[in-house]
Every structure is written in structure tokens, then in C-alpha cells.
Design a protein around this motif. Structure first.
Motif, mmCIF file in Angstrom:
data_model
loop_
_atom_site.group_PDB
_atom_site.id
_atom_site.type_symbol
_atom_site.label_atom_id
_atom_site.label_comp_id
_atom_site.label_asym_id
_atom_site.label_seq_id
_atom_site.Cartn_x
_atom_site.Cartn_y
_atom_site.Cartn_z
ATOM 1 N N GLU A 526 53.425 -13.436 9.573
ATOM 2 C CA GLU A 526 52.904 -13.789 8.249
ATOM 3 C C GLU A 526 53.848 -13.367 7.137
ATOM 4 O O GLU A 526 53.927 -14.019 6.092
ATOM 5 C CB GLU A 526 51.508 -13.184 8.053
ATOM 6 C CG GLU A 526 50.492 -13.875 8.943
ATOM 7 C CD GLU A 526 49.060 -13.620 8.524
ATOM 8 O OE1 GLU A 526 48.812 -13.285 7.350
ATOM 9 O OE2 GLU A 526 48.181 -13.767 9.401
ATOM 10 N N THR A 530 54.088 -16.601 5.796
ATOM 11 C CA THR A 530 52.838 -16.474 5.044
ATOM 12 C C THR A 530 51.660 -16.836 5.962
ATOM 13 O O THR A 530 51.857 -17.130 7.147
ATOM 14 C CB THR A 530 52.786 -17.372 3.787
ATOM 15 O OG1 THR A 530 52.463 -18.708 4.174
ATOM 16 C CG2 THR A 530 54.099 -17.341 3.030
ATOM 17 N N ALA A 531 50.472 -16.816 5.391
ATOM 18 C CA ALA A 531 49.291 -17.147 6.192
ATOM 19 C C ALA A 531 48.883 -18.603 6.021
ATOM 20 O O ALA A 531 48.191 -19.162 6.862
ATOM 21 C CB ALA A 531 48.126 -16.238 5.820
ATOM 22 N N ARG A 553 49.116 -19.596 16.025
ATOM 23 C CA ARG A 553 49.480 -18.861 14.810
ATOM 24 C C ARG A 553 48.561 -19.338 13.690
ATOM 25 O O ARG A 553 48.037 -20.471 13.749
ATOM 26 C CB ARG A 553 50.951 -19.130 14.442
ATOM 27 C CG ARG A 553 51.950 -18.558 15.434
ATOM 28 C CD ARG A 553 51.934 -17.045 15.439
ATOM 29 N NE ARG A 553 53.111 -16.486 16.121
ATOM 30 C CZ ARG A 553 53.332 -15.175 16.226
ATOM 31 N NH1 ARG A 553 52.484 -14.292 15.719
ATOM 32 N NH2 ARG A 553 54.411 -14.735 16.862
#
Lengths: 638, 638
Positions: A526, A530-531, A553
Motif C-alpha cells: 500500500e 496506495t489502497a 491485493r
């Protein structure tokens, strides 16, 4: 092939290779006879092939068993062998005659070796002995079942007596047959082998099960590896130097040859020079036992660089070499790696199973370098474009499969160093051989390769203070240049548009830790991706490989992959990335299309990209080369 | 290999196969010489190999060029050929001698064929002529460059005169060299070939570019295909009949042989019977030109079933056969398909490129049947478990790649019928050969295959009134049984838990329509898989294949795939699905773990599944076979 690899640099080893007449019909086996053209009796051990013609395969006769015997002999003599034959089914006569022939073969092998090692050898390739053994298929098994002949036919291939659980008559036949071996003479009442049987086994390491050559990890000694700093590229700033990355690897391998004259070999189908690894010839010639002529270059019987125009042989030799505890590298044009893909897979499976056997010591890894890649086959074209081996390696178990896509020479050195130190892995390294921009210093490269994937801050416009507008990821040398160039375009046009560039060098880092030991921890993943920001990925291989690796993911749907999609043929380098929609201009448009926000100026930039692509299309047709601004592109920092 | 395939069943065709000495070093080429052991001079055409030994590859000499010439002759004679040799570099002498040798070879070929066709033939395999042509590499090119010899060496392989744009001296050398061909005598001032040159081209279809054999679509005639109803399984209800599905295909192929005696062949590495296709032997023997002995079964020179223990030969022959307009099927153990994977890929690339050439008529498809699959190699084990070819075919362009996973015999018949009628595709069909439950009637199967994927209402508990709690999808015969059994368990334990079972027979239906012509329209996809309900997929191959295929579908992250994960070896059938975590019990737990709601009783059912798995583990160790409730499982409808 494995037998030949096993005896290279192992002067006292004789590998007896029993070849069934079924497998003798396969192309890889037929291609393996020529191993003797590369075996030096002064330095290497010997292979004693036993071509066992029992006449049949699973459901029919074999070609070699039904050809006239004189023709078979002629064929094997044509392959260069001294043919010895044993035929029959009488016992114990056959045992005695076979023992006699084995002794004869052994004497001839030792004679050849003594000549070669005494200095009286004239250097011509010896005629090594080969035994043709003809016995009936299913020999000593049930002669007939239900009045139908079994011994000597394909019916002996599987179960000569089937259905013994339901058919008492069959069961009686089975008992009668097994009793014909007189178990009461061979075993004690407790079921242990009698002394006579035990005496037949040779002592200690002469037993095949105890031979360290069959458990090569026991014989493995670390390679002496050179200091990478001696071969590193001096990179003052990213994209200021352009050179052929694999040439540096060639220099490294030259030193590996020098420092390890008895336990390292390079295997390559006639492409060592083409792949820019030719520096190894400063340390060793190519091995060749056929006639050497004046004017030949780097070719001699003392040579230890293995070039044969056969991926099967290269791969099989390397397997035999590493399984007996030595180190090596198989280098090939990327597309041709599929020729031996089934060998790569089967070796991977062997390593997978060996893991579960505590007594098997880890062996040197199977290292495969793929170069002359899909993206830069300017004059070879479509048939030479195939990044498919990646697809096959990533499906193997995480414990053994590794795929590296070094973006430049220093990363390649760091990766190669890691692979040459590793054990019991299948390491796939993919990098092109053409001049290419260099990005990282050796220290940066070492850290990058250790981490597997990193943000390249200098390439993006993301200062890390918040999530970027889009992530531009890249894995693979050619597409990395496109991604960095795309980020450069975005920075010039839209300086406040936040693009993060992530380079992936260790492909398996993308997977979840539970799927692969190199899988990045969720937090690291992340931190890079990033998320929930969309990620445009420029990938060396088929796009689907990334989709399967990032599965699981967070929000994997946000990964939009450009890669090789079976487009392009003989054309310019940049046209290849254009045709596969992975060019800098495509990546810019993808980034804008998938960003969290659409910055002012986005449509103008997209229109510009479309114009550049149109200009490119016209330019390459007229000039047969790429536009100067693409060809000579480097990163101009503000 | 392609040359041999091209002349099968084409009695008047002679294929001249020029073999460079570089490629002669490859294993597949070495394995191809034995094609004459399968070529019937009375019925087939002839292959005239020209082994062109020019001495060098890209950067060194070749083995065959440096072996003693007598040994090369012995080798080729050992392969069964009548060796003719032409050596030299004098002109026009070489042209005349080569023309003479060609005429000699032609006469011998026609002589062999006339004998065989006149009835005076004794049936022994002829010694077909083969020409060994020795000329210098780079012949008539620049003899030396910078004082270094080029002609006759590997240096002639690429660019003998490089850098002509920057180096005026080189440019002059280039001009001098090109002028040595006297263009002024060969072309008119306008640049057209003079009459002398034009007269050298043969008329009409004798020109290679105009030969219909080189544009096989022109010669293609549809197969006469039997009525599928004659071979269909009578399925009164799902899972009431258990049989070997491929046996029905064998019966179908027997009729295809009978109805198409000149344009259909089956190619299989000695496994026709093992793969349950043996019915074809009622229509044709195996082809075999070596000695046939009393007691041989279905083996004769009249045979047209092609069995050779070489995937390379089988594949290459089929390629040559289809490229010249005839139809066929390559059947092999699934894992061995990787042996010839590079051929599958290269043929796919050929078809991909041929699409863009309007003058190329579509040819019959390359049909590949994979059986003896990863899931049912009970006694062969881990080395025989490899569903990797799917992974390789799905990366090829959508216009040509097709992957079918028929779950039963009737679906297999429907799929085979479609493939045998198709053109210019690579069709991969995967189904096991062991006895298996049958699900669909022929009509249902035909509709199912036409749609590509369907809800199996009878298997689930979803009445369609609302989205189900979870979707259980399956693709592949063995895992389909597990999925249906899992749904059955869920129905018994949790009758109000809504499970929808979707079976996928046409794998490419999962992809987006823009990626593949078989890709389901978005509405159809959502009708099957909903827009957001989690989908547990039981898949025949490596799980990653599904992840890449569903990428871009709504919320693709919700697809949780069980498939082959490189586990299991010689064990029971059910233990294979257990070890790969794709058993009915695993699927039940996966369904519960991923369902929209957790029904009451879920934890009890999960505990039961865990207990069943533990019991299974004990049972197979003790009994060496599966638990009766698994082994004999059928669908008991309420």
C-alpha cells in the motif's frame, strides 16, 4: 542431456544413461546424441549410453526396434559412437554377456581418457562406446495371458495381469509368476534380503542412492564471485548513460569463469556474442570437439562455454550440471525459451518435490537469462516475440519460482549476483541487449533489488505528502523507459498533477506474502501502490501475468496493464511499444483516463499525444526509423 | 516435420525441405528425419530433404559441417536415406551439378512411387533420396572485409558490410559487390526483370507463391461429419451415468476417418488407446513403414492413424497437414503438451499474421485434445501434472485462440464438432479419460457449448428470484463434479442458502467482448455471475488463468479461484482435489466464507467438512483408495 551435463568438469565420473526405445523416439533424445561433440576426455567424465531396445512402447512397436539392426548400428556410428551390442533372453547368459560388455565399455572409456590425459592424444574426438541392449519387453514377466502373448509385446507395458482382486485365476497366475523369482532363496523368513543379495550392492558411495553426484547439493561449493563494483556502470544521474546492459553481465561472467574454473559454465544456443556476453571468451573458448580450423575464433576443445544450436541441449546440460552440484546460466533469446519450457517446468517440479526430502541437499539454482526480447527484435520480427516463459514460471510453487526484470545494468548485476548465490530456485531474468538508458547507481540498484519494487521519486511528481493522482508502475527495461518518459511528459505539461512512478524488479514481490516468500507485506504494497488509487502498469510480458499476480491485493481491479499483446513485427523499436499500446503516449493517456481527478489541460495533452502517435506512424513509414525526439530521448531534469 | 505433414495423403506432391546446418542441430529437427518411417509411397507424396551445410551459424561452426563427411553420410544412411552429395563453389558448375542431382532425386522418388503404385512393391520402406549440399556460407558475398575472411565463415551470417551510411569506403564496397551480380543484364532501365529472368519462373501454380499447397485454404474441403446423435450418451438425468467421455469421441473420430479417407488424420504419441480413442482403429490402422510382425495390432503401411512417441513430430505433422488444407487432431497427455508448446505458439502466431493477408484462404484449425489430465494421473504422478498449455493459449490473440473444457461426453462431442468445422483457430480441448459422471443430454450440451457458460439450475438452490448468496462456478470436468457435489452438500445442510452453479465450457467466454469474440456481453455475464455476489470458481488449470480472464469484469476481485496449485502426486483421484484445495469440502467452506450472508448452521457444516477431510486423509492412507461416499457419489435429487 542430463548425463552429459553431469559429467562436465567431473573427470572421473561415468554416467550410464539408459535410454528406452520409446524415449529414443522423442526429438529431445534424438538431439542429445551429439553431446560427445562437446565432451573433452581430458577434462570431463564420460557418458555411457545404453540404448535399450525392448521393442515396444505403451501400445505398439518402436521405430528403432523395427529398423534393420544394421541400420540402427549405422545411425549410432553416424552419431560418432563405437557400438557394442548385446541381444538375447537367456539367463544367466545375458547377465554374463552384459557384464562382459560393460567391462569392455569401461576399459575403452578409461583407455580414451588415459590417452587424452597422458598427452599422447591427437585431439580428435574419440569414438565413445555405446551399448545397444536388445531384450524382450516384459522379460521374465508372464509369457502369455488368456492365450495372448505378453512378453516381447507392448502388452507388457502396464499391467500384464490385471484384475487380480476380483479374478482368483489371475491371482493364482500372479502368485505363480512372482514365485518364479524364488523369493524363499532371496529373503529370510523375516523378509530381509539374504546375504547373497546384500553382497551384490556395492559399498558406501558406490551405491547409486548414496552417490553424492546423485545428491549434488553435497558436492556444491559456493562460487567465488567478483566484486560487483568492478563491473558497475557509473550513473551520475538517471538517464544520462546509454549502454548495452548485458555487456556488463558478460564481464561479470568472465570473472566468474576465471575464479571458478571447475564449477561454472554458460550455456547458450550460439548467441553468446549476439547477447553481448562475449567477454566470457576472454576467459574461455567455446567447447568443441569436432574439427577446429584456422580462422575459428574462441573455439577449442579446452573451451568451457557451451554453445550448441539447441535450447534442449543447453537446458538439459545445465540441469545435469547443477544437479551434480555445479553452477551455471542458460542464456537465450526470449522467444526461444519456450522451446525448452517443458524442461524448465519439469526441473521446477523436481526442485519442488526435492524440498520435501530432508536428505536432499539444496543444489545451485537453474538460472535462465532471457534477452533479445519481444520488444527489440527489430529485424527478426513476430516469430521472435514471445514473453511466455514468465507465464509458465509464475505458476510454479512460490518456494522455487523467481522472476526478475532488471531495468538497467546495475540492477542486472545485483540480480545476477543474487541468483548465482541462490540454491534450488528457478530464476528467470529478463532484460534486453540493445543500448538502453541507465537509471540507478550500483548501491541504489542493490537496494532496489533487495526490496523488489520501489518508488522512483526522481521520476514522478508525487512528493509523498498525500496519495498521488495516479500511479505509473513499470516492470521490464523497455517499458520502464516508456513509463519514465510518460511521467516526464506529464510533469512538463501538468506539473501539479501528482504521478508516482514505481519500478518493479522482482515480479513476485507483487504477490501476497502467503502466495510467495518474496510477496510484499500489505503495508509495503500500500505504501507503493496506495489502497485505492488507480495504477497504470507498463509490463514487459503478457498483461494477464500482472492481473494474476496482484489478485487479492486491495482493489486489484484498479491495476490497468499495458504489455505485449501480440502486435508488431519487423519495425522500429518505438513502433513496437506503439503497436502494443504501451508507448509513453499511451501511458500518458492511460494515466489521465484513470487518475483520481482530471487536471485542467488533460484533454489538450491527450490530443497532443494522439498527434504524436499520428506523426510517429507517418515518420516511421517515411524514414524507417524512430522520430529523433523518441530515439534520442533522455530525462532532462528541470 | 511440416514437410512430412504436407505430403501425407497428397500422392503427387513433393515437398523439398531445405534444412540449414544450424537448425539441423536442434532437437526437433533431429527428431524429424524418421518421418520416412511413416510415409507410404503408394498413398503419400514425398519429402526431398536438402541438408544445406554451409558450415556456420551466427557465430561459430556447426557440428554437422565439422564432422567427417563420411560420418555425416553414415548418419543419414542410418536414418534410412539414400544420400546424394553436391559440394563446391564454382559457377555455373554448381548450378549444373545441383540441377543434375535434383533430377536424379526426382527420378528416384518417382521410381519408388511407381514401384509402390504398380503393385510390384514388396512393402519395405524405401530408401528415399536426400541431398547434402555443401557450399560456402555467404557464397558470392564479399570475400573479405577489412582483411578478414567473410565468405565461408560465420561472419557472413548477418551484415557482411555494416555501417555503409557513415563509411564511404564501405558504401563503395557494397556497390562493387552488388554490381558483381550485373544488374544491368538482369533488369531493364525501368527496373523490371528482363525476359530471361522472367522465363526462369515456372508457369502458373508451379510457382511456389501460387501453389495452392502453400495456401492450403484453397484446397480445403469441409469434413463430412457424422450425426452427433449416433454417438451421444443417453442422459436421463444429470449424474446417473458414469463413463469414459473420450471413448465417445473415439467413436466419432472413427466415423470421421471412414467418411473422409483422404483428409483427416489423428496424431498422437502412442496414446490413442490409452486416451480411449481406440475406436479409430476400426477404421484405420496405425501408419508404420518399418517391419510389421505377426501379432502386431492395428499396424500397417496402409494405416493413417499417426502414432510416434514424439509430441514434436505429431504437432509438426498436423501443422503441415492443416496448412495444406486437410483436417486433424493432435491428442496428448495434458502435461506433455508443454513439450510442443512453442510449436503451438508459433502456429498461433502464423495464423494471427495470416489473418491480415487477404489472399490467404483460411485453413482448418489446429485442434489439440489434452487428456490424461493433471487431476487423474493416479499412477504417473507429479511429473504428469501440468495444465500449463491453457496459460499459453489464452495469451494469443482472441481472433484465433479457443479453450474448451467440456464437462462430459455430450459436451465433448458438441465441442469437437465445432472445432472440426472451424477454420484458422487454435482449439484447445481439455477433458479427462477416466470414467466420469455425465450431466447433459446432447441437446442441452449443444446449447451449453453454443452459449459458452450456463447456470445449471438443477445443481443449485437458486431459483432466480433474487441474487444468490454465492455463485459456485466451475470449468473443467473433474472440478465440475466437485462443484456439483459441493452444491449438493450445501442443499442438504442449508436448503435455504442460495447457491447458483455456473458451468463454463468455453473458457474465453469469461473475457470481455472487446478482448475476445467469444467474450460474453456484459448483461449475459451479470446474468450468470451477478454484479457483486462473490464467485467461488473451481477451475481445471492454474488459478491465475481465471484471474487474468475475468479482469475488467465488474468487481473482478470477488472471483475466488481454486485450481491446480502444484500439489499431489501418485495418490487417489479425490486426494488430488483435496491436496489442491479444490475438493467439494473445500468448495463448501469457500462458499460459506465468501457468501453474502452467513446462514445458521454454517459453522456446523464447516466443522463437518473439516472432519470429512480428516477422515479422508486417514482413509486413503489405510485403504489406498477413496472413501466409498466419494468414490460412488452421484447426485441424489430430492
Amino acid at each position: 542431456m542430463h548425463a552429459f551435463g553431469a559429467v562436465m568438469d567431473s573427470p572421473d565420473l561415468v554416467a550410464l544413461a539408459v535410454v528406452g526405445d520409446g524415449e529414443a523416439e522423442t526429438a529431445p533424445l534424438e538431439g542429445s546424441w551429439k553431446g560427445i561433440s562437446f565432451l573433452n576426455p581430458a577434462r570431463d567424465g564420460a557418458v555411457l549410453p545404453v540404448l535399450h531396445l525392448n521393442g515396444a512402447k505403451i501400445s505398439g512397436p518402436t521405430v528403432l526396434a523395427r529398423k534393420p539392426p544394421a541400420e540402427v548400428r549405422r545411425l549410432l556410428e553416424g552419431h560418432g559412437y563405437d557400438v557394442l551390442e548385446v541381444t538375447g533372453d537367456d539367463l544367466p547368459g545375458m547377465h554374463r554377456r552384459f557384464a562382459q560388455i560393460l567391462a569392455t565399455a569401461w576399459e575403452r572409456i578409461r583407455g580414451i581418457q588415459q590417452d587424452a590425459r597422458s598427452g599422447s592424444w591427437d585431439g580428435t574426438r574419440p569414438r565413445w562406446p555405446l551399448i545397444v541392449l536388445r531384450t524382450p519387453k516384459g522379460w521374465t514377466g508372464p509369457a502369455e495371458v488368456d492365450g495372448v502373448r505378453v512378453v516381447g509385446t507392448w502388452r507388457a507395458h502396464q499391467l500384464p495381469l490385471a484384475g487380480v482382486r476380483d479374478n482368483p485365476e489371475r491371482l493364482a497366475e500372479l502368485e505363480q509368476w512372482l514365485r518364479s523369482y524364488r523369493p524363499e532363496d532371496l529373503f529370510t523368513p523375516d523378509g530381509a534380503p539374504v546375504a547373497l543379495v546384500q553382497e551384490a550392492a556395492p559399498p558406501g558411495e558406490l551405491r547409486m542412492s548414496a552417490s553424492p553426484h546423485a545428491n549434488g547439493g553435497l558436492l556444491t561449493r559456493d562460487l567465488v564471485l567478483p566484486d560487483l563494483r568492478d563491473h558497475a556502470v557509473d550513473v551520475a544521474a538517471p538517464a544520462t548513460v546509454r549502454l548495452e546492459s548485458t555487456r556488463r553481465l558478460g564481464e561479470l561472467l568472465r570473472e566468474v569463469y576465471r575464479a571458478n574454473p571447475d564449477r561454472f559454465r554458460l550455456f547458450c544456443p550460439d548467441e553468446t556474442n549476439s547477447n553481448r556476453l562475449g567477454a566470457v571468451f576472454d576467459a574461455s573458448d567455446r567447447a568443441f570437439m569436432e574439427r577446429v580450423e584456422p580462422g575459428d575464433v574462441a573455439l577449442s576443445r579446452e573451451g568451457r562455454v557451451m554453445e550448441v544450436l539447441s535450447e534442449h541441449n543447453c537446458h538439459g546440460w545445465l540441469e545435469g550440471y547443477t544437479l551434480t552440484g555445479r553452477h551455471g546460466l542458460f542464456a537465450t533469446y526470449e522467444a526461444f525459451a519456450m522451446v525448452s519450457a517443458s524442461q524448465t517446468i519439469q526441473h521446477a517440479k523436481w526442485l519442488e518435490e526435492a524440498e520435501s526430502l530432508a536428505w536432499r541437499a539444496p543444489v545451485p539454482s537453474l538460472n535462465v537469462l532471457l534477452t533479445s526480447t519481444a520488444w527489440r527484435n527489430d529485424h527478426n520480427g513476430f516469430s521472435h516475440q514471445g514473453p511466455g516463459l514468465i507465464q509458465n514460471v509464475i505458476t510454479q510453487r512460490g518456494t522455487i519460482s523467481r522472476v526478475y526484470l532488471p531495468p538497467d545494468a546495475n540492477c542486472l548485476l545485483a540480480v545476477a549476483d543474487r541468483c548465482l548465490r541462490s540454491r534450488s530456485e528457478v530464476n528467470l531474468i529478463v532484460i534486453d541487449k540493445q543500448p538502453q538508458l541507465q537509471w540507478l547507481t550500483l548501491d541504489q540498484a542493490a537496494e532496489h533489488c533487495a526490496r523488489g519494487a520501489c518508488v522512483w521519486d526522481w521520476a514522478g511528481t508525487d512528493d509523498g505528502s498525500d496519495d498521488p493522482d495516479v500511479v505509473l508502475a513499470c516492470a521490464g527495461d523497455i517499458v520502464t523507459m516508456e513509463a519514465v518518459a510518460a511521467a516526464d511528459i506529464l510533469r512538463r505539461w501538468l506539473p501539479r498533477f501528482r504521478v508516482r512512478v514505481v519500478n518493479v524488479v522482482d515480479l513476485m514481490a507483487l504477490t501476497r506474502p502467503r502466495d510467495h516468500p518474496h510477496g510484499m507485506a500489505p503495508m509495503v504494497f500500500e505504501e507503493l501502490f496506495t489502497a485505492n488509487v488507480d495504477v497504470v502498469v507498463a509490463f514487459h510480458g503478457y498483461p494477464g501475468a500482472i492481473h494474476q499476480l496482484v489478485h487479492g491485493r486491495p482493489d486489484a481491479d484498479r491495476f490497468h496493464v499495458r504489455g505485449f499483446i501480440e502486435q508488431g513485427t519487423t519495425t522500429t523499436p518505438f513502433d513496437m511499444v506503439v503497436l502494443n499500446r504501451a508507448s509513453r503516449y499511451h501511458l500518458v493517456m492511460d494515466a489521465l483516463n484513470n487518475a483520481r481527478r482530471t487536471p485542467r489541460g488533460a484533454s489538450e495533452l491527450k490530443a497532443w499525444c494522439e498527434r504524436r502517435l499520428a506523426e510517429h506512424a507517418e515518420y516511421v513509414v517515411e524514414h524507417l526509423e524512430d522520430m529523433p525526439e523518441v530515439r534520442d530521448w533522455t530525462l532532462q531534469r528541470p
